[in-house]
Design an enzyme around this catalytic site. Structure first.
Site, mmCIF file in Angstrom:
data_model
loop_
_atom_site.group_PDB
_atom_site.id
_atom_site.type_symbol
_atom_site.label_atom_id
_atom_site.label_comp_id
_atom_site.label_asym_id
_atom_site.label_seq_id
_atom_site.Cartn_x
_atom_site.Cartn_y
_atom_site.Cartn_z
ATOM 1 N N HIS A 123 0.778 -1.496 -0.067
ATOM 2 C CA HIS A 123 -0.090 0.178 -0.070
ATOM 3 C C HIS A 123 0.946 1.139 -0.102
ATOM 4 C CE1 HIS A 123 -3.161 -3.059 0.838
ATOM 5 N NE2 HIS A 123 -3.705 -2.176 0.153
ATOM 6 N N HIS A 128 6.803 -14.129 4.939
ATOM 7 C CA HIS A 128 7.432 -13.298 5.851
ATOM 8 C C HIS A 128 6.307 -12.784 7.030
ATOM 9 C CE1 HIS A 128 8.700 -9.335 7.536
ATOM 10 N NE2 HIS A 128 9.695 -9.687 6.964
ATOM 11 N N GLU A 138 6.644 -13.257 10.974
ATOM 12 C CA GLU A 138 6.134 -12.270 11.918
ATOM 13 C C GLU A 138 4.524 -12.379 11.859
ATOM 14 O OE1 GLU A 138 7.561 -8.467 10.578
ATOM 15 O OE2 GLU A 138 9.705 -9.350 10.716
ATOM 16 N N HIS A 171 16.208 -13.449 5.914
ATOM 17 C CA HIS A 171 15.225 -14.119 6.572
ATOM 18 C C HIS A 171 15.343 -15.654 6.431
ATOM 19 C CE1 HIS A 171 12.563 -11.469 8.683
ATOM 20 N NE2 HIS A 171 12.472 -10.712 7.840
HETATM 21 CO CO CO Z 1 11.529 -8.805 7.667
#
Ligand code: CO
Length: 299
Positions: free
Chosen positions: A126, A184, A214, A246
């Site tokens: 966004h 993610h 997350e 990650h």
């Molecule tokens: Co991250």
């Protein structure tokens, strides 16, 4: 009184002349600036990576985008300030999205498609949409600019997207071995695409799971199911454009809280696949489809 007969060829000629006069101003407007030639561009809007092996996936996608769109000049931008700073220290300059678009504007591009590498319509997407919108309708700016949808965005093609992700599973996987994708994840409502993907994957391959770093589902959610099914081996695959920080640390690292270590504690051996999705043929095809949809909007 005699009248000039307006019929037959005369009448047709009059109509054509009128039509021409009516179209003239709109033909001129098609060029934002008088006489400016059309210049087509594609901006690859990546998060970025400072890991050279991870960058290979972006290069692969970039080459495919160029091959599929020879009439477009292709440029690259990284949205991560931290990564751009890190690269700058080693003498590598990559523009931010804003700078790249401003430069394209100054360089006289008239039609620009922005391809995002993002997987879901979350906070970052966004933000990118607001950036792209800010470049729409600027004086002496682009005649047209459009942003692609994320990989996961259209419920109608989620089965295709799920199938593309499954094609990244190594071919030597044996029956009974599970696949765990690491997304993610985010606090943003767009996170719903991860459990959404789980639904479509389950239809194609019931031993395939999606977790996030997350958001939800978490790794704990997956481990419960793996234990119930007595899974002994799993492939760990990053559900990310590049196999960066990650993937290398949170997923495949040797720290006790990495996904590999957590699974090992429960007796599940894992094989990490350190390849970014952007470099995988099946997923690149979805990106190319998103780009083609965006180019259609520019017409
Ligand atoms: Co991250």
């Amino acid at each position: 009184m005699s009248r000039i007969p307006v019929s037959g060829p005369n009448r047709r000629a009059a109509w054509l002349a009128l039509l021409f006069l009516l179209l003239l101003p709109s033909l001129a407007l098609a060029h934002g600036e008088a006489g400016r030639p059309q210049k087509n561009g594609i901006l690859l809007a990546f998060f970025g990576t400072s890991v050279p092996e991870a960058e290979a996936a972006l290069k692969t996608l970039e080459a495919k985008v160029k091959a599929a769109n020879p009439a477009y000049e292709v440029r690259r931008a990284y949205s991560s300030n931290i990564i751009r700073k890190k690269l700058a220290e080693s003498g590598q300059h990559v523009d931010s999205t804003v700078t790249a678009l401003a430069r394209m504007m100054d360089d006289g591009f008239t039609h620009v498609a922005v391809l995002t590498s993002l997987f879901i319509p979350g906070e970052e997407y966004h933000g990118l949409a607001r950036t792209v919108a800010a470049f729409d309708g600027l004086p002496k700016g682009f005649d047209a600019i459009a942003l692609s949808q994320p990989l996961m965005s259209d419920p109608a093609d989620m089965p295709d997207v799920a199938a593309a992700f499954l094609k990244t599973v190594p071919a030597d996987r044996k029956p009974g071995e599970a696949v765990v994708f690491m997304g993610h994840g985010t606090h943003h409502p767009g996170n719903i695409f991860y459990p959404g993907l789980q639904y479509y994957l389950a239809h194609l391959d019931p031993n395939t799971f999606v977790g996030t770093v997350e958001g939800t589902p978490s790794l704990d959610d997956i481990v419960e199911t793996l234990k119930k099914r007595s899974v002994k081996k799993a492939y760990l695959i990053p559900l990310m454009a590049v196999a960066g920080d990650h993937a290398q640390n949170d997923m495949a690292g040797d720290e006790p809280d990495s996904w590999k270590s957590v699974l090992a504690k429960d007796g599940i051996a894992s094989t990490p696949v350190l390849k970014g999705m952007a470099g995988q043929d099946a997923v690149a095809d979805i990106y190319l489809k998103r780009l083609a949809q965006t180019l259609d909007h520019l017409k």
